[in-house]
Scaffold this motif. Sequence first.
Motif, PDB file in Angstrom:
ATOM      1  N   MET A  33      32.137 -15.881 -40.929  1.00  0.00           N
ATOM      2  CA  MET A  33      31.451 -16.663 -39.886  1.00  0.00           C
ATOM      3  C   MET A  33      32.391 -17.731 -39.346  1.00  0.00           C
ATOM      4  O   MET A  33      33.055 -18.434 -40.101  1.00  0.00           O
ATOM      5  CB  MET A  33      30.209 -17.341 -40.456  1.00  0.00           C
ATOM      6  N   ARG A  34      32.465 -17.855 -38.032  1.00  0.00           N
ATOM      7  CA  ARG A  34      33.259 -18.914 -37.426  1.00  0.00           C
ATOM      8  C   ARG A  34      32.602 -20.261 -37.703  1.00  0.00           C
ATOM      9  O   ARG A  34      31.408 -20.461 -37.479  1.00  0.00           O
ATOM     10  CB  ARG A  34      33.360 -18.695 -35.922  1.00  0.00           C
ATOM     11  N   LEU A  81      30.501 -22.241 -34.981  1.00  0.00           N
ATOM     12  CA  LEU A  81      29.198 -21.789 -34.503  1.00  0.00           C
ATOM     13  C   LEU A  81      28.072 -22.672 -35.024  1.00  0.00           C
ATOM     14  O   LEU A  81      27.091 -22.917 -34.318  1.00  0.00           O
ATOM     15  CB  LEU A  81      28.971 -20.332 -34.920  1.00  0.00           C
ATOM     16  N   THR A 106      24.733 -18.307 -41.841  1.00  0.00           N
ATOM     17  CA  THR A 106      25.327 -17.196 -41.093  1.00  0.00           C
ATOM     18  C   THR A 106      24.330 -16.628 -40.094  1.00  0.00           C
ATOM     19  O   THR A 106      24.686 -16.316 -38.952  1.00  0.00           O
ATOM     20  CB  THR A 106      25.788 -16.101 -42.066  1.00  0.00           C
ATOM     21  N   PHE A 123      24.805 -17.763 -31.343  1.00  0.00           N
ATOM     22  CA  PHE A 123      25.711 -16.928 -30.545  1.00  0.00           C
ATOM     23  C   PHE A 123      24.951 -16.265 -29.400  1.00  0.00           C
ATOM     24  O   PHE A 123      25.412 -16.261 -28.258  1.00  0.00           O
ATOM     25  CB  PHE A 123      26.375 -15.876 -31.435  1.00  0.00           C
ATOM     26  N   THR A 126      25.657 -17.214 -25.459  1.00  0.00           N
ATOM     27  CA  THR A 126      26.362 -16.199 -24.675  1.00  0.00           C
ATOM     28  C   THR A 126      25.429 -15.309 -23.874  1.00  0.00           C
ATOM     29  O   THR A 126      25.854 -14.719 -22.876  1.00  0.00           O
ATOM     30  CB  THR A 126      27.218 -15.317 -25.595  1.00  0.00           C
ATOM     31  N   PRO A 167      28.546  -9.378 -32.288  1.00  0.00           N
ATOM     32  CA  PRO A 167      29.697  -8.884 -33.064  1.00  0.00           C
ATOM     33  C   PRO A 167      29.626  -9.353 -34.514  1.00  0.00           C
ATOM     34  O   PRO A 167      29.915 -10.508 -34.824  1.00  0.00           O
ATOM     35  CB  PRO A 167      30.892  -9.494 -32.323  1.00  0.00           C
ATOM     36  N   GLU A 212      31.505  -8.778 -36.982  1.00  0.00           N
ATOM     37  CA  GLU A 212      32.778  -9.199 -37.566  1.00  0.00           C
ATOM     38  C   GLU A 212      33.126 -10.635 -37.187  1.00  0.00           C
ATOM     39  O   GLU A 212      33.872 -11.309 -37.904  1.00  0.00           O
ATOM     40  CB  GLU A 212      33.910  -8.261 -37.115  1.00  0.00           C
ATOM     41  N   THR A 213      32.569 -11.124 -36.093  1.00  0.00           N
ATOM     42  CA  THR A 213      32.821 -12.505 -35.674  1.00  0.00           C
ATOM     43  C   THR A 213      31.774 -13.455 -36.233  1.00  0.00           C
ATOM     44  O   THR A 213      32.107 -14.527 -36.748  1.00  0.00           O
ATOM     45  CB  THR A 213      32.827 -12.601 -34.135  1.00  0.00           C
ATOM     46  N   VAL A 214      30.514 -13.058 -36.145  1.00  0.00           N
ATOM     47  CA  VAL A 214      29.417 -13.938 -36.539  1.00  0.00           C
ATOM     48  C   VAL A 214      29.182 -13.894 -38.038  1.00  0.00           C
ATOM     49  O   VAL A 214      28.868 -14.920 -38.662  1.00  0.00           O
ATOM     50  CB  VAL A 214      28.140 -13.551 -35.768  1.00  0.00           C
TER      51      VAL A 214
END
Length: 268
Positions: free
Chosen positions: A1-2, A5, A38, A45, A49, A57, A59-61
């Motif tokens: 997780m970025r 965010l 998460t 997100f 967006t 995504p 893999e990003t979130v």
Amino acid sequence: MRADLVPDDLWERVAPLLPPAPERRRRYPGRLRVPDRTALAGVLFVLRTGVAWRDVPAETVGCSGVTAWRRLRDWTEAGVWPNLHATLLTELRRAGSLDLDDCSADGSHVRALKRGDHVGPSPVDRARPGSKDHLIVDRHGTPLSVTLTGGNRHDVTQLMPLLDAVSPIRGRRGRPRRKPRRLYADRGYDFDKYRRLLWKRGIKPVIARRGVAHGSGLGKVRWVVERAFAWLHQFKRLRIRYERRAELHQGLLQLACSLICRRLRTSY
């Protein structure tokens, strides 16, 4: 997780409000539960967006869009978002950053592409299905409450429910505040019946009169509600209503109001 965010200060306010996670089964426990932080990242997100839930995504979130949607549903049913909004409003009032004496109210149309609850033919969009967001803000443009109705509902019919939706705002000694001293609104609210209802609540109505030439000067005060709608529509998921369930769109609206309050809290 970025990490960007869900900032630490936001998570510290949200975490105590979340319902406890269900206990895992001892036999056949299945997959590990996605952490709440998460899942919140996935919700934020989508809110920012505007992507579809299925296009989140992972893999990003850090989680799938389906998981984020389910957690949004559960948290909305648990009343997390109005509690978060009330918490941030209390912090703003404690810091002296709320001016509840002068408030402004207005409504804004949004298309409802998937129909659902609280949808009606929009009078400003060729009778296409739409909804209407109703918002009341303080003198600085801080969102105090937001409600959702069908696109064919008149603004003035939602004035009292909008005021009732303002949670008691603490942060100062004495009773919590939940109503303004003066309420500013445009000509769409020009009905003597509602003026009398406001006076009965101890609120002075400052509403433009229909049929009177423009230039009343009320725009010097009530422009902040238009700016607040612009802030809300920076969250791309709110520009068009995609959620069939009205309570989920309402939950995203309340979450966006909380994020605006958080941004104002850090700017003062």
